[in-house]
Motif scaffolding. Structure first.
Motif, short mmCIF file in Angstrom:
data_model
loop_
_atom_site.label_atom_id
_atom_site.label_comp_id
_atom_site.label_asym_id
_atom_site.label_seq_id
_atom_site.Cartn_x
_atom_site.Cartn_y
_atom_site.Cartn_z
N GLY A 168 0.81 -1.21 0.00
CA GLY A 168 0.00 0.00 0.00
C GLY A 168 0.84 1.26 0.00
O GLY A 168 1.99 1.26 -0.47
N GLU A 169 0.31 2.34 0.54
CA GLU A 169 0.99 3.62 0.56
C GLU A 169 1.85 3.78 1.80
O GLU A 169 1.60 3.15 2.84
CB GLU A 169 -0.02 4.77 0.50
N ARG A 183 2.18 3.44 -4.42
CA ARG A 183 1.77 2.22 -3.75
C ARG A 183 2.75 1.09 -4.06
O ARG A 183 3.35 1.05 -5.14
CB ARG A 183 0.36 1.81 -4.18
#
Length: 268
Positions: A168-169, A183
């Motif tokens: 993810g981020e 990401r």
């Protein structure tokens, strides 16, 4: 011994720990470090590879504390000034002239190793990536790079506060502090991605190493292996003899990353 070399009009530096070996290990530090700081950060653990005659070890110094990795949204000076760190890696290898070159990178240094594996795979005979995972295709400069099989070790803590094990981020504060974004894949998906590039389609096997580390092994006859070392409860850290600062999370002593590297080099 500290060395300097001119690359693309810049004087670049690295520290060499020589060994009676034809193999070379390039070490890429994390953000806001240099080779000396990273060497101390690991408790000089990688020096043991030179002492044991496994490989000469070169601790490379990034540009103003960073590497120009392959994440599209990197914005630190090495990226902003398009520093040619790929040429730097080649120049060090050309200066030392080993038979084989291996690379290990931590955090931003791990991202630099991912760049080398995709942009110039012929340089490397194997690699290790610590506390870094593959960017998603739209966040990566080389999403269509053809497969270049090589043995790979991935080490990642499940409680990494900077590069999440689940992908993810980055957290907002990490995006601001380290000037990164985009990401990323999870650590298991990163391992599966490289297993596929290595032509391994069999289901992986798992084994426990001590109380914190679980090894997931991707292997197939005649194909370079991929090993994911999941550090349960581990932080943005390097398993080995020295604890990282508490803010980075927990460091596992169930395995020594230098020993894992030695096994990789000897088996390659």
């Amino acid at each position: 011994m500290r060395h300097s070399i001119d690359v693309d009009g810049r004087t670049r530096t690295y520290t060499l720990v020589e060994a009676d070996s034809e193999d070379l290990l390039l070490v890429f530090h994390g953000s806001k470090q240099d080779g000396a700081k990273h060497r101390a950060f690991t408790g000089n653990a990688f020096d043991a590879l030179a002492t044991a005659g496994v490989a000469t070890v070169a601790y490379l110094d990034g540009y103003r504390g960073n590497w120009n990795d392959a994440r599209r949204t990197s914005a630190f000076p090495a990226r902003a000034e398009n520093v040619d760190d790929v040429a730097f890696a080649h120049a060090v290898a050309d200066q030392i002239k080993p038979r084989r070159v291996f690379a290990v990178g931590y955090s931003n240094g791990g991202q630099m190793v991912l760049r080398l594996m995709h942009e110039t795979p012929a340089l490397l005979s194997g690699a290790a990536v610590i506390a870094a995972t593959m960017p998603e295709p739209d966040a990566f400069l080389f999403p269509d790079a053809p497969p270049a099989p090589m043995p790979l070790i991935i080490i990642h803590g499940t409680k990494d506060p900077i590069t999440a094990y689940a992908g993810g981020e980055f957290p907002w504060w990490a995006r601001k502090l380290f000037k990164v974004g985009g990401r990323s894949l999870s650590a298991p998906d990163t391992a599966a991605y490289f297993a596929g590039r290595n032509g391994i389609h069999a289901a992986p096997s798992t084994a426990r190493l001590g109380t914190m580390i679980e090894q997931t092994s991707y292997a197939s006859p005649g194909r370079p292996p991929v090993s994911l070392y999941t550090v349960h409860g581990g932080g943005h850290t390097i398993p080995g003899p020295r604890n990282s600062p508490a803010i980075m999370g927990r460091t596992s002593h169930d395995a020594n990353t230098a020993d894992l590297l030695a096994d990789l080099i000897r088996a390659s």
